[in-house]
Scaffold this motif. Sequence first.
Motif, mmCIF file in Angstrom:
data_model
loop_
_atom_site.group_PDB
_atom_site.id
_atom_site.type_symbol
_atom_site.label_atom_id
_atom_site.label_comp_id
_atom_site.label_asym_id
_atom_site.label_seq_id
_atom_site.Cartn_x
_atom_site.Cartn_y
_atom_site.Cartn_z
ATOM 1 N N LEU A 107 0.796 -1.390 0.026
ATOM 2 C CA LEU A 107 -0.080 -0.103 0.007
ATOM 3 C C LEU A 107 0.828 1.313 -0.054
ATOM 4 O O LEU A 107 0.285 2.352 -0.256
ATOM 5 C CB LEU A 107 -1.086 -0.191 1.304
ATOM 6 N N ARG A 108 2.091 1.093 0.384
ATOM 7 C CA ARG A 108 3.042 2.389 0.387
ATOM 8 C C ARG A 108 3.794 2.697 -0.808
ATOM 9 O O ARG A 108 4.340 1.596 -1.284
ATOM 10 C CB ARG A 108 3.633 2.134 1.615
ATOM 11 N N ASP A 109 3.979 3.782 -1.093
ATOM 12 C CA ASP A 109 4.703 4.012 -2.391
ATOM 13 C C ASP A 109 5.715 5.053 -1.759
ATOM 14 O O ASP A 109 5.414 5.900 -1.106
ATOM 15 C CB ASP A 109 3.994 4.680 -3.409
ATOM 16 N N PRO A 110 6.895 5.146 -2.401
ATOM 17 C CA PRO A 110 8.131 6.329 -1.944
ATOM 18 C C PRO A 110 7.523 7.589 -2.092
ATOM 19 O O PRO A 110 7.806 8.540 -1.224
ATOM 20 C CB PRO A 110 9.025 5.980 -2.949
ATOM 21 N N GLY A 111 6.449 7.791 -3.022
ATOM 22 C CA GLY A 111 6.042 9.444 -3.106
ATOM 23 C C GLY A 111 5.057 9.778 -2.088
ATOM 24 O O GLY A 111 4.457 10.814 -2.041
ATOM 25 N N ASP A 112 4.398 8.698 -1.665
ATOM 26 C CA ASP A 112 3.377 9.027 -0.478
ATOM 27 C C ASP A 112 3.680 9.663 0.961
ATOM 28 O O ASP A 112 5.096 9.868 1.003
ATOM 29 C CB ASP A 112 2.749 7.843 0.031
ATOM 30 N N LEU A 113 2.939 10.498 1.379
ATOM 31 C CA LEU A 113 3.238 11.077 2.611
ATOM 32 C C LEU A 113 2.533 10.313 3.927
ATOM 33 O O LEU A 113 1.822 9.484 3.495
ATOM 34 C CB LEU A 113 2.589 12.717 2.445
ATOM 35 N N GLU A 114 2.916 10.770 4.923
ATOM 36 C CA GLU A 114 2.504 10.208 6.129
ATOM 37 C C GLU A 114 2.183 11.228 7.254
ATOM 38 O O GLU A 114 2.850 12.491 7.322
ATOM 39 C CB GLU A 114 3.399 9.134 6.822
ATOM 40 N N SER A 115 1.202 10.852 7.913
ATOM 41 C CA SER A 115 0.708 11.988 9.159
ATOM 42 C C SER A 115 0.522 10.911 10.355
ATOM 43 O O SER A 115 -0.354 10.139 10.241
ATOM 44 C CB SER A 115 -0.594 12.581 8.939
ATOM 45 N N ARG A 116 1.654 11.019 11.157
ATOM 46 C CA ARG A 116 1.466 10.060 12.440
ATOM 47 C C ARG A 116 0.860 10.745 13.623
ATOM 48 O O ARG A 116 1.161 11.855 13.665
ATOM 49 C CB ARG A 116 2.956 9.698 12.770
#
Length: 206
Positions: A107-116
């Motif tokens: 589900l994760r791609d290097p261009g994705d962002l994350e909000s933890r």
Amino acid sequence: MAVDLGALAAPDRSAVLVMEMQRGVAGDLARFPDLVEVCARRDVVANAAAVLAAARAAGVPVIHCTAAFRADRAGSHTANSPFIAALLKDPAHMLEGSGAVEVLPGLRDPGDLESRRHHGFSPFTGTSLDMTLRSLGVSTVVAVGFSLNLGIPGLALEAVNLGYRVAVVTDAVAGVPDDYAQAVLRHTVSLLAARVRAADIVEVWK
């Protein structure tokens, strides 16, 4: 009621919010077997993956809204909710840096962002998610992930309160028990958000 997906999910004004699709929530390290079973039966992860692939191809930002706890619980209220109090009786639950907090494989791609986040049940309070979305020019958020018990209704309510339009991908979300989750989609989510299917939004973003 028919939903005008073209207007709702314009690629230059949309973002996909991936809510807690993490290994410790509904993956190989999950503590919630009922949720894992519902996800498998309804192809939730595969449907979410299709939405994310279409979003990336259309230039729509993908933001993984993840949850974790520090080992010392700093930054987390741990006794203001019966559910959280029960979860954190396990000192290893969803620890920062552990495999449990990683996004589900595929589900994760290097261009994705994350909000933890380290507190609460929804992705906006106490995070920079709102500012991130505004910096990207986003006015519509498309939600996939977990759960229809808490996280998805919380996401939708907070997003509406902040002025966003919301779409929830009905076959890329889940909760338990399943009949309750479907009732939440009908009777709560429908008051806050458009309800769309993965195939429909993938078609829009082609």
